[in-house]
Design a protein around this motif. Sequence first.
Motif, PDB file in Angstrom:
ATOM      1  N   THR A 104       0.842  -1.195   0.000  1.00  0.00           N
ATOM      2  CA  THR A 104       0.000   0.000   0.000  1.00  0.00           C
ATOM      3  C   THR A 104       0.874   1.241   0.000  1.00  0.00           C
ATOM      4  OG1 THR A 104      -1.908  -0.994   1.119  1.00  0.00           O
ATOM      5  CG2 THR A 104      -1.595   1.365   1.416  1.00  0.00           C
ATOM      6  N   MET A 105       0.603   2.147  -0.925  1.00  0.00           N
ATOM      7  CA  MET A 105       1.261   3.459  -0.942  1.00  0.00           C
ATOM      8  C   MET A 105       0.178   4.522  -0.820  1.00  0.00           C
ATOM      9  SD  MET A 105       3.845   5.146  -3.748  1.00  0.00           S
ATOM     10  CE  MET A 105       5.312   4.307  -3.138  1.00  0.00           C
ATOM     11  N   VAL A 106       0.266   5.346   0.212  1.00  0.00           N
ATOM     12  CA  VAL A 106      -0.750   6.354   0.503  1.00  0.00           C
ATOM     13  C   VAL A 106      -0.176   7.731   0.185  1.00  0.00           C
ATOM     14  CG1 VAL A 106      -2.215   7.369   2.284  1.00  0.00           C
ATOM     15  CG2 VAL A 106      -1.765   4.918   2.303  1.00  0.00           C
ATOM     16  N   LEU A 107      -0.855   8.462  -0.690  1.00  0.00           N
ATOM     17  CA  LEU A 107      -0.423   9.796  -1.096  1.00  0.00           C
ATOM     18  C   LEU A 107      -1.199  10.854  -0.324  1.00  0.00           C
ATOM     19  CD1 LEU A 107       1.036  11.792  -3.049  1.00  0.00           C
ATOM     20  CD2 LEU A 107      -0.893  11.455  -4.618  1.00  0.00           C
ATOM     21  N   GLU A 108      -0.479  11.809   0.245  1.00  0.00           N
ATOM     22  CA  GLU A 108      -1.116  12.970   0.865  1.00  0.00           C
ATOM     23  C   GLU A 108      -1.447  13.983  -0.227  1.00  0.00           C
ATOM     24  OE1 GLU A 108      -0.149  15.398   4.842  1.00  0.00           O
ATOM     25  OE2 GLU A 108       1.250  15.833   3.225  1.00  0.00           O
ATOM     26  N   SER A 109      -2.705  14.323  -0.343  1.00  0.00           N
ATOM     27  CA  SER A 109      -3.133  15.220  -1.422  1.00  0.00           C
ATOM     28  C   SER A 109      -2.670  16.646  -1.185  1.00  0.00           C
ATOM     29  CB  SER A 109      -4.665  15.226  -1.538  1.00  0.00           C
ATOM     30  OG  SER A 109      -5.133  14.045  -2.117  1.00  0.00           O
ATOM     31  N   PRO A 110      -2.424  17.399  -2.270  1.00  0.00           N
ATOM     32  CA  PRO A 110      -2.243  18.840  -2.109  1.00  0.00           C
ATOM     33  C   PRO A 110      -3.487  19.446  -1.472  1.00  0.00           C
ATOM     34  CG  PRO A 110      -2.606  18.266  -4.413  1.00  0.00           C
ATOM     35  CD  PRO A 110      -2.411  16.979  -3.681  1.00  0.00           C
ATOM     36  N   PHE A 111      -3.293  20.500  -0.707  1.00  0.00           N
ATOM     37  CA  PHE A 111      -4.352  21.191   0.033  1.00  0.00           C
ATOM     38  C   PHE A 111      -4.842  20.408   1.252  1.00  0.00           C
ATOM     39  CE2 PHE A 111      -4.523  22.902  -4.244  1.00  0.00           C
ATOM     40  CZ  PHE A 111      -4.633  24.265  -4.030  1.00  0.00           C
ATOM     41  N   TYR A 112      -4.225  19.269   1.552  1.00  0.00           N
ATOM     42  CA  TYR A 112      -4.641  18.435   2.674  1.00  0.00           C
ATOM     43  C   TYR A 112      -3.445  18.157   3.583  1.00  0.00           C
ATOM     44  CZ  TYR A 112      -9.356  17.247   0.999  1.00  0.00           C
ATOM     45  OH  TYR A 112     -10.674  17.292   0.636  1.00  0.00           O
ATOM     46  N   GLY A 113      -3.753  17.841   4.863  1.00  0.00           N
ATOM     47  CA  GLY A 113      -2.705  17.452   5.796  1.00  0.00           C
ATOM     48  C   GLY A 113      -1.652  18.541   5.941  1.00  0.00           C
ATOM     49  N   GLN A 114      -0.405  18.143   5.875  1.00  0.00           N
ATOM     50  CA  GLN A 114       0.691  19.115   5.974  1.00  0.00           C
ATOM     51  C   GLN A 114       0.819  19.971   4.722  1.00  0.00           C
ATOM     52  OE1 GLN A 114       4.445  17.569   7.331  1.00  0.00           O
ATOM     53  NE2 GLN A 114       3.515  16.295   8.917  1.00  0.00           N
ATOM     54  N   ARG A 115       0.064  19.630   3.684  1.00  0.00           N
ATOM     55  CA  ARG A 115       0.088  20.402   2.442  1.00  0.00           C
ATOM     56  C   ARG A 115      -1.058  21.422   2.382  1.00  0.00           C
ATOM     57  NH1 ARG A 115       0.718  16.229  -2.434  1.00  0.00           N
ATOM     58  NH2 ARG A 115       1.668  18.051  -3.428  1.00  0.00           N
ATOM     59  N   ARG A 116      -1.779  21.553   3.455  1.00  0.00           N
ATOM     60  CA  ARG A 116      -2.923  22.455   3.496  1.00  0.00           C
ATOM     61  C   ARG A 116      -2.469  23.904   3.598  1.00  0.00           C
ATOM     62  NH1 ARG A 116      -6.658  21.481   8.463  1.00  0.00           N
ATOM     63  NH2 ARG A 116      -4.999  22.657   9.456  1.00  0.00           N
ATOM     64  N   PRO A 117      -3.004  24.801   2.789  1.00  0.00           N
ATOM     65  CA  PRO A 117      -2.657  26.224   2.895  1.00  0.00           C
ATOM     66  C   PRO A 117      -3.026  26.781   4.262  1.00  0.00           C
ATOM     67  CG  PRO A 117      -3.833  25.783   0.849  1.00  0.00           C
ATOM     68  CD  PRO A 117      -3.938  24.534   1.673  1.00  0.00           C
ATOM     69  N   MET A 118      -2.279  27.753   4.711  1.00  0.00           N
ATOM     70  CA  MET A 118      -2.436  28.287   6.057  1.00  0.00           C
ATOM     71  C   MET A 118      -3.839  28.856   6.282  1.00  0.00           C
ATOM     72  SD  MET A 118      -0.040  31.132   7.951  1.00  0.00           S
ATOM     73  CE  MET A 118      -0.346  32.320   6.646  1.00  0.00           C
ATOM     74  N   LEU A 119      -4.433  29.490   5.276  1.00  0.00           N
ATOM     75  CA  LEU A 119      -5.728  30.141   5.454  1.00  0.00           C
ATOM     76  C   LEU A 119      -6.919  29.209   5.258  1.00  0.00           C
ATOM     77  CD1 LEU A 119      -5.071  33.545   3.627  1.00  0.00           C
ATOM     78  CD2 LEU A 119      -5.000  33.055   6.094  1.00  0.00           C
ATOM     79  N   GLN A 120      -6.670  27.983   4.828  1.00  0.00           N
ATOM     80  CA  GLN A 120      -7.761  27.035   4.590  1.00  0.00           C
ATOM     81  C   GLN A 120      -8.122  26.306   5.881  1.00  0.00           C
ATOM     82  OE1 GLN A 120      -7.406  24.295   1.163  1.00  0.00           O
ATOM     83  NE2 GLN A 120      -7.916  22.653   2.587  1.00  0.00           N
ATOM     84  N   ARG A 121      -9.405  26.266   6.187  1.00  0.00           N
ATOM     85  CA  ARG A 121      -9.874  25.546   7.372  1.00  0.00           C
ATOM     86  C   ARG A 121     -10.371  24.171   6.970  1.00  0.00           C
ATOM     87  NH1 ARG A 121     -14.228  28.890  10.477  1.00  0.00           N
ATOM     88  NH2 ARG A 121     -14.124  27.006  11.768  1.00  0.00           N
ATOM     89  N   GLY A 122      -9.770  23.138   7.533  1.00  0.00           N
ATOM     90  CA  GLY A 122     -10.202  21.780   7.258  1.00  0.00           C
ATOM     91  C   GLY A 122     -10.076  21.448   5.784  1.00  0.00           C
ATOM     92  N   ALA A 123     -11.118  20.768   5.266  1.00  0.00           N
ATOM     93  CA  ALA A 123     -11.109  20.341   3.867  1.00  0.00           C
ATOM     94  C   ALA A 123     -11.814  21.334   2.953  1.00  0.00           C
ATOM     95  CB  ALA A 123     -11.781  18.970   3.749  1.00  0.00           C
ATOM     96  N   LYS A 124     -12.340  22.434   3.504  1.00  0.00           N
ATOM     97  CA  LYS A 124     -13.134  23.368   2.722  1.00  0.00           C
ATOM     98  C   LYS A 124     -12.212  24.254   1.874  1.00  0.00           C
ATOM     99  CE  LYS A 124     -16.915  21.742   4.428  1.00  0.00           C
ATOM    100  NZ  LYS A 124     -17.829  22.489   5.288  1.00  0.00           N
ATOM    101  N   LEU A 125     -12.048  23.870   0.626  1.00  0.00           N
ATOM    102  CA  LEU A 125     -11.202  24.627  -0.295  1.00  0.00           C
ATOM    103  C   LEU A 125     -11.741  26.042  -0.444  1.00  0.00           C
ATOM    104  CD1 LEU A 125     -10.780  21.873  -3.036  1.00  0.00           C
ATOM    105  CD2 LEU A 125      -9.251  22.360  -1.122  1.00  0.00           C
ATOM    106  N   LEU A 126     -10.827  27.008  -0.587  1.00  0.00           N
ATOM    107  CA  LEU A 126     -11.241  28.407  -0.617  1.00  0.00           C
ATOM    108  C   LEU A 126     -11.790  28.830  -1.974  1.00  0.00           C
ATOM    109  CD1 LEU A 126      -8.272  29.935   1.410  1.00  0.00           C
ATOM    110  CD2 LEU A 126     -10.599  29.514   2.203  1.00  0.00           C
ATOM    111  N   CYS A 127     -11.299  28.228  -3.039  1.00  0.00           N
ATOM    112  CA  CYS A 127     -11.665  28.653  -4.390  1.00  0.00           C
ATOM    113  C   CYS A 127     -11.989  27.448  -5.260  1.00  0.00           C
ATOM    114  CB  CYS A 127     -10.511  29.438  -5.041  1.00  0.00           C
ATOM    115  SG  CYS A 127      -9.952  30.862  -4.069  1.00  0.00           S
ATOM    116  N   VAL A 128     -12.849  27.664  -6.244  1.00  0.00           N
ATOM    117  CA  VAL A 128     -13.175  26.601  -7.190  1.00  0.00           C
ATOM    118  C   VAL A 128     -11.921  26.128  -7.903  1.00  0.00           C
ATOM    119  CG1 VAL A 128     -14.470  26.057  -9.285  1.00  0.00           C
ATOM    120  CG2 VAL A 128     -15.526  27.441  -7.493  1.00  0.00           C
ATOM    121  N   SER A 129     -11.048  27.053  -8.249  1.00  0.00           N
ATOM    122  CA  SER A 129      -9.816  26.683  -8.947  1.00  0.00           C
ATOM    123  C   SER A 129      -8.947  25.754  -8.106  1.00  0.00           C
ATOM    124  CB  SER A 129      -9.020  27.931  -9.338  1.00  0.00           C
ATOM    125  OG  SER A 129      -8.681  28.687  -8.188  1.00  0.00           O
ATOM    126  N   ASP A 130      -9.063  25.841  -6.770  1.00  0.00           N
ATOM    127  CA  ASP A 130      -8.298  24.942  -5.906  1.00  0.00           C
ATOM    128  C   ASP A 130      -8.716  23.492  -6.124  1.00  0.00           C
ATOM    129  OD1 ASP A 130      -7.048  27.143  -4.829  1.00  0.00           O
ATOM    130  OD2 ASP A 130      -8.191  27.139  -2.965  1.00  0.00           O
TER     131      ASP A 130
END
Length: 315
Positions: A104-130
Amino acid sequence: MVTVNLGILHYVLDHIYGAFVHRTKISPPFFSRGWEGVFRTPCDEQLIDALPPESHNARVAFLTPKSVPPQRMACVVHLAGTGDHTFERRLRLGTPLLKENIATMVLESPFYGQRRPMLQRGAKLLCVSDLLLLGRVTIEEARSLLYWLEYEAGFGKTGVCGLSMGGVHAAMVGSLHPTPVATLPFLSPHSAVVAFCEGILKHATAWEALREDGAAQKAALTLEEVRERMRSVLSLTDVTRFPIPKNPQAVIFVAATDDGYIPKHSVLELQRAWPGSEVRWVTGGHVSSFILHNDEFRRAIMDGLNRLAWKESPL
């Protein structure tokens, strides 16, 4: 004697969960910062420039059976569903497969986990383009991991799976990969349009913010026009428009009978677009199936891999 329709119960559970999480003010809605411009398909350097700095570096967790050469093993890349910020759930799904010689290889998605932008709360992406950028980067990273597993590490078989949003990405990766891979979308729609415009997540979307942002860019929009624009933009994620995978017999969808997030027609649309693929139904809704049916997901992983030829003889 009172009889209970379990299908309705599962469906209602999805809506209760959705109402609690998405209709309250516990967390912000999706896309609360509007559209953030037009999505384009960039080259690698442009992708990196478009990502928030926190998402520049990808992380993976890797589980492999002991004392087994790679050519006698399979490995499946597990992609994140909405809100899956850590490795743990997907590692729990994959760990029992070690005894079947499936890594099993588990990938951490961009915008999630340690890759989450500082201004993003939880999983709620800030922009549609995100959302579109998250998908594009996840697909490119997963394809790179599959290439490494096949050509550098020498695994005998490979696959890709994911739940919900991760299943959409898994379907895209399986479609675009140049060699046959087991492709295993779980509880997944054929397009993000279904999730955000038809399912429960429509209640978690900042439609008014999108309307205001659209009005700042052009003439005033009605909420219905905003929803139509969303459908148009997210049509980019329609997997029925993607190529048929190299081995569609190794594509197994697992869907829930009473899913409040993903309607049945969406699953069946993709199955029809990929002749030879299989749909398996589990009894439950989105949330209950996520909790109760991991054994069915594992069985689909094993069966999908069994439908592939070994790249090299395991003997």
